[in-house]
Structure formats: C-alpha cells, structure tokens
Enzyme design. Structure first.
Site, PDB file in Angstrom:
ATOM      1  N   HIS A   1     117.807 -32.709 -56.530  1.00  0.00           N
ATOM      2  CA  HIS A   1     118.118 -34.422 -56.122  1.00  0.00           C
ATOM      3  C   HIS A   1     118.449 -35.641 -57.871  1.00  0.00           C
ATOM      4  CE1 HIS A   1     117.897 -38.472 -54.366  1.00  0.00           C
ATOM      5  NE2 HIS A   1     117.884 -38.054 -53.344  1.00  0.00           N
TER       6      HIS A   1
ATOM      7  N   ARG B   1     120.679 -46.045 -54.159  1.00  0.00           N
ATOM      8  CA  ARG B   1     121.770 -45.828 -55.293  1.00  0.00           C
ATOM      9  C   ARG B   1     123.167 -46.593 -53.620  1.00  0.00           C
ATOM     10  NH1 ARG B   1     123.246 -40.960 -55.612  1.00  0.00           N
ATOM     11  NH2 ARG B   1     121.558 -39.582 -54.720  1.00  0.00           N
TER      12      ARG B   1
END
Length: 368
Positions: free
Chosen positions: A116, A132
């Site tokens: 990740h 994000r």
C-alpha cells in the site's frame, strides 16, 4: 453493498458479529490454531479427508482437538512476515496457509504481495486510499508532486519507494481539503495521524512510506472454495487464492470478496458436512502437537527469535518487497535457510503455561 466513510470494513465486521450473537453462534475466544486433522482415504489416489483441527487454549496452555465434518479456514494473509513494514497485525503470519501445507494441501501465487502506498512513516498504520481519492497530494521533501496519486497501488508505491531510495522523504498533503471536510470524509485517518504521528493533518504534512498490505496468493482453492488436496476443507478471504485479484488487488475488492465468497464457502461447507463420514479421527495429531508444545518449554533459547523476526522483516522489505531482482531474492533465501538452521537454538523466556504471549509469538515465528 454498503459505504460508511472510511469505516466500511469495520462496519461490515460489526454487522456480522452482531448477527452471530443474534443467532447464538459459539466463539472459542483465546484459542490459537495449530494444525488441521486429516485422515487418508482407502484409495491413496484420493485426497485425505478433513476431520477437524488442533488448537492451543491460550488461557490454560492446553492443546485441544476439535472434531469437525468440514472446516473453513479464514485466517488472513501473511504480510506480517514484513515485520515493521506492514499494515497487518503481528498475528497475520500465514498460520492457516502453513497448516494447509503441512496437511498436504496446495498453495499458489504466494509471491503476489501488494504494497500500500500510504502508511504512516513511523508506525506503518494504514492511511486509507480514500485520502488520495478525496484529493490528497503526494509530495517529496522539495514540495514536488511526483506521481499521479490515482494510479494503481503498485505504480504509486514504486514511485514513493524510488523517491525514498533517492534520499527524499515523502508526505501526504490533505491540508487544502480543510478541517471540516476531513472530519466529514476521513475522521478515522485524522484520528490515526494524531494518535500515532502526533500531527494534525488539517495543518501539517503526513509523513508516509509504502508497506506490505495484502496477500493475493495463498491456499489454492477450487470454484467451490474447497482446498485443493484436502477434501472437506474450505478457505476464504485473504488466506485463499480464489484468483479474483490477479497480482494487484483493487481497493475495496477484499470486502467484496469476503461478503460474496464467505457465503459461498459457508453453503458449500454445510452441504459437504451433510454427507461426510461421521467417524472421528484418532488423536495422532493431538498427541504430536502436545509433544511439540511441551518441547518448546525445554528449547535452549540461546538465540533471540525477536531479533530474527525484525531481521526477516527488514530483509524481506528491502530485498523481496516492492522492487525485486535475482541477486536480492537469493540473499533472502540464504538468510531464511540460515535462520532455519538456527531455529533449534531459539526458544522462549517465559515458562508459564497460562496466557503465554511469548509462546504464541514463537510458534508464529517458527511456523511461518
């Protein structure tokens, strides 16, 4: 389908747990899974039959045998082998996968581990992709954006890893979203930043690093989710390789896999149990596991396995992690083989039988 801010997985877990309580389903808390119990069929060409499992009751230190007509393994992945560089808990050490191997079952695609892009730099706590997705930026030490933040996880993780390799620090910037929007959309992430990094993401940059997050490979299963090589044993979730993620899982699909295949595995396990052989297995596996646990208390403990666990996490992250090559992988293999030779000289310092965390962690380390 459901969506709950950045708590969706937690809300599914709560709902399932509440349903189990409502239906009166028994939980054996404080029991650690040791091994599967299998029985050969009369025809040696046929897969052995599942007969149950052995477990260690943590509170008493007693090894028990649980007889069963069918078994579902849902023990999670193996990313904690990247100790110190993973979002996973310490216990996500591939116990169910290794138990299947010992019982004669098959695994596949074990090299497919997803990293990740955004975990907190110091604690490796996950910062959700939603940060994000809502418009967060990735910046290096110079304040430059260096990658499209919405690219797939592997692309973003490699870009961050390259920046760190070049001596840069990397940060997630969500300051422009404003405190009100952050608390509306990302309340958990705000809390985690304050708790583990002591920063306020509404006012400060979030230091991050890419870490091991999800195991795509695992126990090889048929379309019914039955384990290849063990009749009546099923596997679901991150421990299984149902081949729906390829080499790079998309965000959110692990939850979709669980709610879909969990039901599928349960239905198939029940159907199998209705016609399964009623005869229980003997106590051979139980006896073997009791002897093993008793033996651990007499291991010499000359080498500190916690130091070796940290070393494995570091060498796996740097040599068998986001970027891999032949020479680095050979170095990892050599290190693992050396630790295997040293294992008889490792042991536990805590000799108590009850609630022995040292014992559990040693078993997790030794059976990876």
């Amino acid at each position: 389908a459901c969506y709950s801010q950045d708590y969706t997985g937690l809300k599914i877990l709560h709902t399932l747990y509440d349903t189990c309580l409502k239906e009166g389903i028994e939980f054996l808390d404080e029991h650690y899974f040791l091994n599967l119990i299998t029985q050969p069929q009369d025809d040696p060409k046929l897969d052995p039959l599942i007969k149950g499992a052995t477990v260690l009751e943590i509170t008493s230190g007693e090894v028990k045998q649980l007889d069963a007509k069918s078994v579902i393994i849902a023990t999670g992945g193996y990313a904690s082998i990247y100790h110190g560089y993973t979002t996973n808990t310490f216990g996500t050490s591939g116990d169910g996968i290794s138990a299947v191997i010992r019982a004669g079952g098959y695994i596949s695609d074990i090299e497919f581990v997803q990293f990740h892009p955004t975990a907190l730099k110091n604690s490796a706590i996950l910062i959700s992709e939603s940060a994000r997705g809502e418009g967060g930026y990735l910046l290096n030490s110079k304040g430059e954006r260096f990658v499209d933040e919405l690219q797939p996880r592997d692309v973003v993780a490699r870009a961050i890893f390259a920046q760190i390799g070049n001596g840069e620090e990397v940060f997630l910037d969500v300051r422009h979203l404003g405190e009100e929007k952050l608390m509306e959309l990302l309340p958990q992430e705000v809390h985690l930043c304050k708790l583990h990094e002591h920063i306020d993401p509404a006012k400060e940059l979030i230091p991050i690093k890419p870490v091991a997050h999800y195991s795509m490979g695992g126990i090889d299963v048929k379309r019914t989710l039955e384990v290849r090589g063990i009749k009546g044993c099923f596997a679901v979730g991150e421990c299984s390789n149902a081949k729906v993620h390829g080499a790079n899982r998309l965000g959110g699909n692990s939850l979709l896999e669980l709610v879909t295949f969990g039901k599928h595995a349960g239905e198939n396990a029940v159907a199998y149990s209705l016609t399964a052989d009623n005869r229980s297995s003997d106590d051979t596996q139980l006896s073997n596991d009791r002897n093993f646990i008793n033996g651990v208390f007499h291991f010499t403990n000359q080498i500190n396995f916690y130091e070796k666990r940290d070393f494995i996490g570091k060498i796996f992250y740097h040599n068998a992690g986001i970027v891999r090559n032949d020479s680095n992988l050979k170095a990892v293999l050599a290190a693992v083989r050396q630790i295997q030779k040293e294992l008889p000289f490792m042991g536990i310092g805590d000799k108590s039988r009850q609630n022995n965390t040292n014992l559990i962690e040693f078993i997790e380390f030794g059976k990876k």
